[in-house]
Scaffold this motif. Sequence first.
Motif, PDB file in Angstrom:
ATOM      1  N   LYS A 383       0.834  -1.198   0.000  1.00 15.49           N
ATOM      2  CA  LYS A 383       0.000   0.000   0.000  1.00 15.49           C
ATOM      3  C   LYS A 383       0.875   1.256   0.000  1.00 15.49           C
ATOM      4  O   LYS A 383       0.563   2.250  -0.663  1.00 15.49           O
ATOM      5  CB  LYS A 383      -0.924  -0.013   1.231  1.00 15.49           C
ATOM      6  CG  LYS A 383      -2.053  -1.013   1.133  1.00 15.49           C
ATOM      7  CD  LYS A 383      -2.919  -0.961   2.376  1.00 15.49           C
ATOM      8  CE  LYS A 383      -4.071  -1.955   2.253  1.00 15.49           C
ATOM      9  NZ  LYS A 383      -5.032  -1.584   1.234  1.00 15.49           N
ATOM     10  N   TYR A 384       1.968   1.193   0.749  1.00 16.54           N
ATOM     11  CA  TYR A 384       2.873   2.329   0.773  1.00 16.54           C
ATOM     12  C   TYR A 384       3.499   2.563  -0.598  1.00 16.54           C
ATOM     13  O   TYR A 384       3.591   3.697  -1.070  1.00 16.54           O
ATOM     14  CB  TYR A 384       3.966   2.084   1.819  1.00 16.54           C
ATOM     15  CG  TYR A 384       4.990   3.194   1.882  1.00 16.54           C
ATOM     16  CD1 TYR A 384       4.706   4.384   2.533  1.00 16.54           C
ATOM     17  CD2 TYR A 384       6.234   3.041   1.278  1.00 16.54           C
ATOM     18  CE1 TYR A 384       5.644   5.398   2.583  1.00 16.54           C
ATOM     19  CE2 TYR A 384       7.175   4.054   1.326  1.00 16.54           C
ATOM     20  CZ  TYR A 384       6.871   5.236   1.981  1.00 16.54           C
ATOM     21  OH  TYR A 384       7.795   6.243   2.023  1.00 16.54           O
ATOM     22  N   ARG A 409       0.285  18.299  -2.883  1.00 18.89           N
ATOM     23  CA  ARG A 409       0.591  18.253  -1.451  1.00 18.89           C
ATOM     24  C   ARG A 409      -0.590  17.713  -0.651  1.00 18.89           C
ATOM     25  O   ARG A 409      -0.417  16.938   0.289  1.00 18.89           O
ATOM     26  CB  ARG A 409       0.965  19.656  -0.971  1.00 18.89           C
ATOM     27  CG  ARG A 409       2.310  20.125  -1.490  1.00 18.89           C
ATOM     28  CD  ARG A 409       2.594  21.539  -1.059  1.00 18.89           C
ATOM     29  NE  ARG A 409       3.896  21.980  -1.532  1.00 18.89           N
ATOM     30  CZ  ARG A 409       4.346  23.238  -1.408  1.00 18.89           C
ATOM     31  NH1 ARG A 409       3.571  24.155  -0.846  1.00 18.89           N
ATOM     32  NH2 ARG A 409       5.544  23.554  -1.858  1.00 18.89           N
ATOM     33  N   THR A 410      -1.792  18.143  -1.054  1.00 20.15           N
ATOM     34  CA  THR A 410      -2.980  17.665  -0.345  1.00 20.15           C
ATOM     35  C   THR A 410      -3.091  16.147  -0.439  1.00 20.15           C
ATOM     36  O   THR A 410      -3.371  15.452   0.548  1.00 20.15           O
ATOM     37  CB  THR A 410      -4.242  18.317  -0.935  1.00 20.15           C
ATOM     38  OG1 THR A 410      -4.119  19.737  -0.830  1.00 20.15           O
ATOM     39  CG2 THR A 410      -5.487  17.849  -0.196  1.00 20.15           C
ATOM     40  N   PHE A 417      -1.774  10.222   5.832  1.00 20.19           N
ATOM     41  CA  PHE A 417      -2.805  10.006   6.852  1.00 20.19           C
ATOM     42  C   PHE A 417      -3.447   8.622   6.689  1.00 20.19           C
ATOM     43  O   PHE A 417      -3.680   7.895   7.658  1.00 20.19           O
ATOM     44  CB  PHE A 417      -3.873  11.102   6.743  1.00 20.19           C
ATOM     45  CG  PHE A 417      -5.024  10.898   7.685  1.00 20.19           C
ATOM     46  CD1 PHE A 417      -4.899  11.177   9.041  1.00 20.19           C
ATOM     47  CD2 PHE A 417      -6.232  10.398   7.211  1.00 20.19           C
ATOM     48  CE1 PHE A 417      -5.961  10.979   9.912  1.00 20.19           C
ATOM     49  CE2 PHE A 417      -7.296  10.186   8.080  1.00 20.19           C
ATOM     50  CZ  PHE A 417      -7.162  10.485   9.434  1.00 20.19           C
ATOM     51  N   LEU A 418      -3.723   8.247   5.407  1.00 12.50           N
ATOM     52  CA  LEU A 418      -4.314   6.941   5.134  1.00 12.50           C
ATOM     53  C   LEU A 418      -3.375   5.821   5.559  1.00 12.50           C
ATOM     54  O   LEU A 418      -3.793   4.829   6.167  1.00 12.50           O
ATOM     55  CB  LEU A 418      -4.644   6.829   3.643  1.00 12.50           C
ATOM     56  CG  LEU A 418      -5.202   5.472   3.173  1.00 12.50           C
ATOM     57  CD1 LEU A 418      -6.540   5.187   3.863  1.00 12.50           C
ATOM     58  CD2 LEU A 418      -5.379   5.475   1.659  1.00 12.50           C
ATOM     59  N   LEU A 419      -2.087   5.995   5.227  1.00 14.69           N
ATOM     60  CA  LEU A 419      -1.102   4.977   5.589  1.00 14.69           C
ATOM     61  C   LEU A 419      -1.002   4.826   7.096  1.00 14.69           C
ATOM     62  O   LEU A 419      -0.963   3.708   7.630  1.00 14.69           O
ATOM     63  CB  LEU A 419       0.262   5.340   5.000  1.00 14.69           C
ATOM     64  CG  LEU A 419       1.413   4.361   5.269  1.00 14.69           C
ATOM     65  CD1 LEU A 419       1.097   3.003   4.682  1.00 14.69           C
ATOM     66  CD2 LEU A 419       2.716   4.907   4.713  1.00 14.69           C
ATOM     67  N   LEU A 424      -2.202   1.867  12.074  1.00 15.72           N
ATOM     68  CA  LEU A 424      -2.863   1.784  13.372  1.00 15.72           C
ATOM     69  C   LEU A 424      -3.939   0.696  13.373  1.00 15.72           C
ATOM     70  O   LEU A 424      -4.112  -0.043  14.351  1.00 15.72           O
ATOM     71  CB  LEU A 424      -3.485   3.141  13.732  1.00 15.72           C
ATOM     72  CG  LEU A 424      -2.482   4.268  14.054  1.00 15.72           C
ATOM     73  CD1 LEU A 424      -3.220   5.582  14.255  1.00 15.72           C
ATOM     74  CD2 LEU A 424      -1.663   3.926  15.298  1.00 15.72           C
ATOM     75  N   GLY A 425      -4.675   0.610  12.254  1.00 15.40           N
ATOM     76  CA  GLY A 425      -5.706  -0.419  12.144  1.00 15.40           C
ATOM     77  C   GLY A 425      -5.111  -1.815  12.192  1.00 15.40           C
ATOM     78  O   GLY A 425      -5.654  -2.712  12.865  1.00 15.40           O
ATOM     79  N   MET A 426      -3.993  -2.002  11.478  1.00 14.07           N
ATOM     80  CA  MET A 426      -3.352  -3.308  11.481  1.00 14.07           C
ATOM     81  C   MET A 426      -2.788  -3.662  12.862  1.00 14.07           C
ATOM     82  O   MET A 426      -2.882  -4.799  13.308  1.00 14.07           O
ATOM     83  CB  MET A 426      -2.224  -3.350  10.437  1.00 14.07           C
ATOM     84  CG  MET A 426      -2.733  -3.271   9.022  1.00 14.07           C
ATOM     85  SD  MET A 426      -3.895  -4.612   8.680  1.00 14.07           S
ATOM     86  CE  MET A 426      -4.787  -3.920   7.307  1.00 14.07           C
TER      87      MET A 426
END
Length: 662
Positions: A383-384, A409-410, A417-419, A424-426
């Motif tokens: 994913k990264y 940049r956005t 943030f998604l990564l 954190l979810g994993m």
Amino acid sequence: MYKILLLFAYFLLSIGNTSAQSPEQLTQYSDSLYRQLQQIEDTEEKALALLDLSFFWSDYNTEKALHYVSASRKLLGDKANTDYYQGLLSFYLGAIQFDVDLAQAKKLYMQAENFLKGDIPTKSKISATRYRARLWGSYGALLQREGKAHEYVQVLIDKVIPMAKSIKDSTLWGNNLQNVAMALMNLQEYSKAEQYYNNALTLLHDRNAAAEQRFTLFVNAARNALLNNKYTHSRIFLDSASHTSKSVSASSYLPTYYSVEGSYWEKQRDFDLAHIYFEKALVGAKEQHNSDMVASILFSQSAAFQTANKPASAMKKLREVLPYIEKNPSLKNKEMVYYNLATTAVQLGAYQEAVKWFEKHKIVLDTLLADKGTALTLELEKKYQTSEKENELLRVKAAHQQQQLKMQRTRLFAGIFLLTSIILGMLSLIWYISSRNRKKLASQREKLNLFNAMVQGQERERNRIARDLHDGLGGMLASVKLKLSAVANREAKVQPQTDSAMDLYTIINQMDDSVNELRRIARNMMPESLLYMGLELSLRDLCNAMNQPQLKIDFQATNLQSDYPQSFLIAVYRIVQELLTNALKHSGATQIWVQCSEADHYFYITVEDNGKGFDPSMQDSKQGGIGLSNIRNRVDILNGRLEIDAAIGKGASFHIQFELIK
């Protein structure tokens, strides 16, 4: 990237190397076989020929294949009910279900195994072993289809190859050595695969009748050497394949040979020669109507164009591959094609199209990892990488469009943030799984402690009762016996040979029998041998004690240790005691086999008999005269597994397995 491309091509070949023929060719070949079998006079030989004809049609026409199995069964008559022919019929029915119903095919193969490993006539034993090797090979291939490639290799090594060796069938042996090599090659274990290819070639080296097998071996060995970057070895194998191909000019494996030649010349950077071979391969694959092979060759061509720095030509070939992989259920193939479409689009400056393919690649990749439920770290890395590639596309585009710098940049911050959220979810998922496993382990330990307490309580009570019987009631009976003996002796001196004296001696003998019976009951309630001699000697003593003139009990122990917990010793002893008692009471057997063994941190118990058997599917097993609730409770509490193999009129087998926690 090029190595990935080659792996993809070979993956397609490995699942699609069976030839497809035109309907006219199939009919002609089938008619030829049918005419030949009509010339056979022996009934059994003709029945076997019909089964072989069914096997031929199993890849093309299920209805015809079933028809020939039915015709063979009818021709065999009563012989079809013997174990040997029931095994063969099950094997060929399994072959028909191979591409239709995977679960049913596996069931039929195991049914065939059960028939063929039984009491087969001596004249058919070699043939039965050959069929068993074939059915296990097919069963392993079904495991490979389920994604269990390592299990497939294990089946070949543990089952198929030893059977082929036992009957000295070099062709069967060599073919399955090649199957192991191909499976290892698909697992990217090229050095191990090379050893198996070399062993197979040694076996089939001087066998003129095995030209087709040797040709296939040379091609696959060349492919493995190419993947392992051993180009000199690959060239030697390809030259051997080229020489052998002259004697197998109609081989369905020729397109594969041409494809490997093309990949070899791509590695040598002779792209013109590479594409000549690829085109030959395409022609052959299309003649065979083999869509998987066509897709593989097209993909290999795209790899060659990439190596030659011709992205436009590579993109054209990838688009030709696309319809094939869309129809194919393999997510791995889709993931690779989408990825290469995206990267090639970047080379061509088609950024919008590249984003589309990256999105598709990301969706398929997520699905792959979710299905497997493993490799969480790899999922994060992928994913990264995907996020970074998208950001790279945005930066390239921003070089020409400065006004979109803010958007870039956005998106970058959104990606970070998604990564972070995913990480954190994993981590939360890992924590949750770990917590659940700890709770499960605690529950299992609690059950085990409860069982230990229960067993210890039961055994203490048994010990107390046994001691009371032996020391208390036994002593009283012994005392009564001594007093009766004294009275009898006095009576004999006063009035010898009277009926009264004889009655007293009869009572004394009955008292002896009662004392012996009391001691036997006490010993069964608390077997001292279990505490002082260990499990193996205690079980052997139990089997010897339960032997009867009309019933023989055979006990075998393998690798039993001397340091099992006392509660485990008692549980095993009681389980075996209960099974033997049930067999004595209900089975009507003349032979019982008891086996106990330990291997790889597992403890195994097997108790088999040749009695009248019972129906294990009955809800209340006691209707068959066998009470199993106590055994099931002991096995369940110890987290063991109980399997019952029984049928009315065919005896019964009980198989119990415990995991030993060190």
